[in-house]
Write an enzyme that holds these catalytic residues in place. Structure first.
Site, PDB file in Angstrom:
ATOM      1  N   ARG A  25       0.396  -0.991  -0.151  1.00 25.94           N
ATOM      2  CA  ARG A  25       0.194   0.342   0.040  1.00 25.94           C
ATOM      3  C   ARG A  25       0.768   1.417  -0.088  1.00 25.94           C
ATOM      4  O   ARG A  25       0.581   2.513   0.219  1.00 25.94           O
ATOM      5  CB  ARG A  25      -1.338   0.438   0.965  1.00 25.94           C
ATOM      6  CG  ARG A  25      -2.422  -0.635   0.582  1.00 25.94           C
ATOM      7  CD  ARG A  25      -3.766  -0.475   0.517  1.00 25.94           C
ATOM      8  NE  ARG A  25      -4.512  -1.638   0.200  1.00 25.94           N
ATOM      9  CZ  ARG A  25      -4.919  -2.088   0.858  1.00 25.94           C
ATOM     10  NH1 ARG A  25      -5.754  -0.958   1.653  1.00 25.94           N
ATOM     11  NH2 ARG A  25      -6.120  -3.090   0.155  1.00 25.94           N
ATOM     12  N   ARG A  38      -6.807  11.544  -5.815  1.00 28.56           N
ATOM     13  CA  ARG A  38      -7.486  10.069  -5.557  1.00 28.56           C
ATOM     14  C   ARG A  38      -8.689  11.713  -5.391  1.00 28.56           C
ATOM     15  O   ARG A  38      -9.684  11.718  -6.495  1.00 28.56           O
ATOM     16  CB  ARG A  38      -7.475   9.736  -4.590  1.00 28.56           C
ATOM     17  CG  ARG A  38      -9.245   8.825  -4.933  1.00 28.56           C
ATOM     18  CD  ARG A  38      -9.229   7.808  -3.439  1.00 28.56           C
ATOM     19  NE  ARG A  38     -10.183   9.142  -2.194  1.00 28.56           N
ATOM     20  CZ  ARG A  38     -10.277   8.436  -1.375  1.00 28.56           C
ATOM     21  NH1 ARG A  38     -10.145   7.090  -0.879  1.00 28.56           N
ATOM     22  NH2 ARG A  38     -10.713   9.426  -0.962  1.00 28.56           N
ATOM     23  N   ASP A  75      -6.362  -2.233  -8.153  1.00 27.48           N
ATOM     24  CA  ASP A  75      -7.346  -3.671  -6.665  1.00 27.48           C
ATOM     25  C   ASP A  75      -7.251  -4.781  -7.051  1.00 27.48           C
ATOM     26  O   ASP A  75      -7.656  -5.268  -7.939  1.00 27.48           O
ATOM     27  CB  ASP A  75      -8.772  -2.720  -6.155  1.00 27.48           C
ATOM     28  CG  ASP A  75      -8.655  -3.276  -5.019  1.00 27.48           C
ATOM     29  OD1 ASP A  75      -8.422  -2.878  -3.938  1.00 27.48           O
ATOM     30  OD2 ASP A  75      -9.574  -4.329  -4.355  1.00 27.48           O
ATOM     31  N   TYR A 152     -13.978 -12.175  -0.288  1.00 26.46           N
ATOM     32  CA  TYR A 152     -15.608 -11.026  -0.625  1.00 26.46           C
ATOM     33  C   TYR A 152     -16.758 -11.620  -1.439  1.00 26.46           C
ATOM     34  O   TYR A 152     -17.826 -10.432  -1.723  1.00 26.46           O
ATOM     35  CB  TYR A 152     -14.156  -9.780  -1.437  1.00 26.46           C
ATOM     36  CG  TYR A 152     -13.601  -8.578  -0.769  1.00 26.46           C
ATOM     37  CD1 TYR A 152     -14.056  -8.727   0.371  1.00 26.46           C
ATOM     38  CD2 TYR A 152     -12.084  -9.778  -0.771  1.00 26.46           C
ATOM     39  CE1 TYR A 152     -12.590  -7.427   1.090  1.00 26.46           C
ATOM     40  CE2 TYR A 152     -11.384  -8.997   0.643  1.00 26.46           C
ATOM     41  CZ  TYR A 152     -11.565  -8.084   1.803  1.00 26.46           C
ATOM     42  OH  TYR A 152     -10.828  -7.675   2.685  1.00 26.46           O
TER      43      TYR A 152
HETATM   44  O1  CP3 Z   1      -0.030   0.106  -2.739  1.00 23.72           O
HETATM   45  C1  CP3 Z   1      -0.204  -1.196  -3.231  1.00 23.72           C
HETATM   46  O2  CP3 Z   1       0.106  -1.367  -2.131  1.00 23.72           O
HETATM   47  C2  CP3 Z   1      -0.424  -0.886  -4.480  1.00 23.72           C
HETATM   48  C3  CP3 Z   1      -2.728  -1.063  -4.571  1.00 23.72           C
HETATM   49  C4  CP3 Z   1      -3.203  -1.648  -3.941  1.00 23.72           C
HETATM   50  C5  CP3 Z   1      -4.334  -1.446  -3.590  1.00 23.72           C
HETATM   51  N1  CP3 Z   1      -5.057  -2.715  -2.631  1.00 23.72           N
HETATM   52  C6  CP3 Z   1      -5.192  -0.265  -3.740  1.00 23.72           C
HETATM   53  C7  CP3 Z   1      -5.995  -0.027  -2.458  1.00 23.72           C
HETATM   54  C8  CP3 Z   1      -2.656  -3.550  -3.432  1.00 23.72           C
HETATM   55  C9  CP3 Z   1      -2.321  -4.446  -4.005  1.00 23.72           C
HETATM   56  C10 CP3 Z   1      -4.188  -3.530  -3.361  1.00 23.72           C
HETATM   57  C11 CP3 Z   1      -4.541  -5.224  -2.815  1.00 23.72           C
HETATM   58  C12 CP3 Z   1      -5.712  -5.205  -1.993  1.00 23.72           C
HETATM   59  N2  CP3 Z   1      -6.958  -4.760  -2.207  1.00 23.72           N
HETATM   60  C13 CP3 Z   1      -6.116  -6.058  -0.526  1.00 23.72           C
HETATM   61  C14 CP3 Z   1      -4.791  -7.644  -0.463  1.00 23.72           C
HETATM   62  C15 CP3 Z   1      -4.253  -6.937   0.495  1.00 23.72           C
HETATM   63  C16 CP3 Z   1      -4.157  -6.648   1.720  1.00 23.72           C
HETATM   64  O3  CP3 Z   1      -4.991  -5.663   2.486  1.00 23.72           O
HETATM   65  O4  CP3 Z   1      -4.456  -7.380   2.945  1.00 23.72           O
HETATM   66  C17 CP3 Z   1      -7.469  -6.521  -0.786  1.00 23.72           C
HETATM   67  C18 CP3 Z   1      -7.311  -7.056   0.740  1.00 23.72           C
HETATM   68  C19 CP3 Z   1      -7.946  -5.374  -0.783  1.00 23.72           C
HETATM   69  C20 CP3 Z   1      -9.472  -5.044  -0.391  1.00 23.72           C
HETATM   70  C21 CP3 Z   1      -9.544  -3.726  -0.720  1.00 23.72           C
HETATM   71  N3  CP3 Z   1      -9.074  -2.081  -0.836  1.00 23.72           N
HETATM   72  C22 CP3 Z   1     -10.289  -3.615   0.697  1.00 23.72           C
HETATM   73  C23 CP3 Z   1     -10.933  -4.274   1.845  1.00 23.72           C
HETATM   74  C24 CP3 Z   1     -10.361  -2.175   0.448  1.00 23.72           C
HETATM   75  C25 CP3 Z   1     -11.154  -1.006   1.822  1.00 23.72           C
HETATM   76  C26 CP3 Z   1     -10.486  -0.772   3.281  1.00 23.72           C
HETATM   77  C27 CP3 Z   1      -9.398   0.260   3.297  1.00 23.72           C
HETATM   78  O5  CP3 Z   1      -8.035   0.096   3.182  1.00 23.72           O
HETATM   79  O6  CP3 Z   1     -10.100   1.563   2.531  1.00 23.72           O
HETATM   80  C28 CP3 Z   1      -9.726  -1.933  -0.088  1.00 23.72           C
HETATM   81  C29 CP3 Z   1      -9.823  -0.103  -0.753  1.00 23.72           C
HETATM   82  C30 CP3 Z   1      -8.247   0.516  -1.520  1.00 23.72           C
HETATM   83  N4  CP3 Z   1      -7.500  -0.560  -2.262  1.00 23.72           N
HETATM   84  C31 CP3 Z   1      -7.558   1.417  -1.223  1.00 23.72           C
HETATM   85  C32 CP3 Z   1      -5.854   1.576  -1.848  1.00 23.72           C
HETATM   86  C33 CP3 Z   1      -5.240   2.325  -1.918  1.00 23.72           C
HETATM   87  C34 CP3 Z   1      -8.398   2.944  -0.360  1.00 23.72           C
HETATM   88  C35 CP3 Z   1      -8.959   3.335  -1.152  1.00 23.72           C
HETATM   89  C36 CP3 Z   1      -8.795   4.481  -1.248  1.00 23.72           C
HETATM   90  O7  CP3 Z   1      -8.245   5.359  -1.536  1.00 23.72           O
HETATM   91  O8  CP3 Z   1     -10.546   5.124  -0.061  1.00 23.72           O
END
Ligand code: CP3
Length: 344
Positions: A25, A38, A75, A152
């Site tokens: 992340r 964003r 994502d 999910y």
């Molecule tokens: O920077 C990076 O790592 C690259 C991009 C990336 C994102 N998600 C962007 C993201 C990667 C590799 C992921 C993987 C991901 N997404 C996983 C597996 C890794 C882990 O964290 O366990 C999972 C389970 C998801 C599903 C997901 N996406 C959830 C549950 C959420 C909400 C929780 C949260 O952190 O807000 C997301 C949103 C998400 N994916 C964000 C980002 C930057 C936040 C969104 C925002 O900008 O509001």
């Protein structure tokens, strides 16, 4: 020519004097420049599907910190969406999806061959990045592992204990397995397209692998990873794969050999010295600083970073957190972690 990218050298099994470093992340809400881009995109999903802006947020942490690797901004839930699930994000809560709990809902999903229609913008992001990244930076593509993505798709949201997915697995195993297979096939197509567009490494995120026990761990974490990795390596010989069966505990032991992964990423529930003895013996490992140090910083961050580097210096190691950095992290603490890894 000898490989000059440190991340690729570690993945090839080389023990380096300083481990390469990147952060799960790393493009995210703790960075003001991410929040600004964003806002420009409108929302998170629009950002994922806008190649110019998705490439921009991927590059932001590289410009700011000079990490050794960039991870594609996308994502894991784009794959369910490409298979026809509805997907949206509720601010402050997380993802929501239409659910798959009946044979009729499963039958309504799109065939794997249709996914590229939705995912083409992601491949375009990869193409932009492979042109624009500094030559020493490795580009990592990724996807969710079938079990994590299925949790999910079945629940329609994130869950603490993955209860709905465990329930479907007991109550309608053929449906559960049909869904797992569809996701696995889509994942091979998706990762192959990322590699063709320029991803140099791919990572499989199994964030909820830790809730699978016994035979279930073998059948639904190990076996899908082994199958996906074998397919990817058949199509793209030599492409390195990082597997992250988060909170696998003893399940980390032998995970390289059982799946063919070049690197096993470990979370922070296991101690680095244990990892050296039990996991790194089989190949490269990635991890595993607690992400809360990025919030609290200070001497504890420095001490713990040094301890992990020291414990894993006898074999191939990629320094990373044990899970993603959180939005409340202080960007200065990230710099402190990097300086500690690189300068001791
Ligand atoms: O920077 C990076 O790592 C690259 C991009 C990336 C994102 N998600 C962007 C993201 C990667 C590799 C992921 C993987 C991901 N997404 C996983 C597996 C890794 C882990 O964290 O366990 C999972 C389970 C998801 C599903 C997901 N996406 C959830 C549950 C959420 C909400 C929780 C949260 O952190 O807000 C997301 C949103 C998400 N994916 C964000 C980002 C930057 C936040 C969104 C925002 O900008 O509001």
């Amino acid at each position: 020519m000898a490989e000059s990218k440190t991340l690729l050298r570690a993945l090839a099994g080389e023990t380096l004097p300083t481990p390469p470093i990147w952060m799960m992340r790393q493009a995210g809400r703790y960075l003001p420049e991410y929040r600004a881009t964003r806002a420009q995109a409108g929302d998170f999903l629009s950002l994922c599907y806008n190649p110019e802006l998705a490439a921009e947020v991927t590059l932001q942490p590289i410009r700011r910190y000079g990490f050794d690797a960039a991870i594609l901004f996308a994502d894991i839930l784009l794959v369910p969406q490409a298979l026809g699930a509805d997907l949206w994000f509720v601010t402050g809560e997380g993802p929501r999806l239409s659910t798959i709990t009946t044979d009729a809902e499963m039958a309504a999903l799109k065939p794997v061959s249709d996914i590229h229609e939705t995912l083409n913008p992601v491949y375009e992001t990869v193409r932009i990045l492979s042109r624009e990244l500094p030559k020493e930076t490795t580009l990592i593509g990724f996807a969710g592992a079938p079990w994590t993505v299925a949790t999910y798709m079945i629940a329609g949201r994130g869950t603490k204990d993955q209860g709905p997915a465990h329930a479907l697995k007991s109550e309608n195993r053929p449906l559960f397995e049909a869904l797992m297979d569809r996701i696995a096939e889509a994942t091979v197509e998706y990762l192959s397209a990322q590699i063709e567009a320029g991803a140099e490494v791919v990572k499989l995120f199994d964030s909820w692998a830790g809730s699978l026990r016994g035979d279930d761990f073998d059948r639904y974490a190990v076996e899908p990873a082994r199958w996906i990795i074998s397919q990817i390596k058949e199509r793209h010989p030599g492409i390195p794969v990082i597997a992250f069966p988060r909170e696998a505990g003893d399940g980390y032991i032998g995970f390289h050999k059982r799946t063919g992964a070049d690197c096993v990423a470990v979370d922070d529930s296991v101690d680095a010295a244990w990892v050296a003895k039990n996991v790194q013996v089989d190949g490269c490992v990635q991890g595993n600083l607690k992400s809360s140090h990025m919030v609290t910083g200070g001497q504890a961050l420095v001490d713990e970073t040094r301890r992990i580097v020291e414990a894993l210096k006898g074999g191939p190691h990629i320094f990373n957190l044990g899970h993603g950095i959180t939005p409340d992290a202080d960007p200065d603490n990230v710099q402190l972690m990097i300086d500690t890894v690189r300068n001791g």
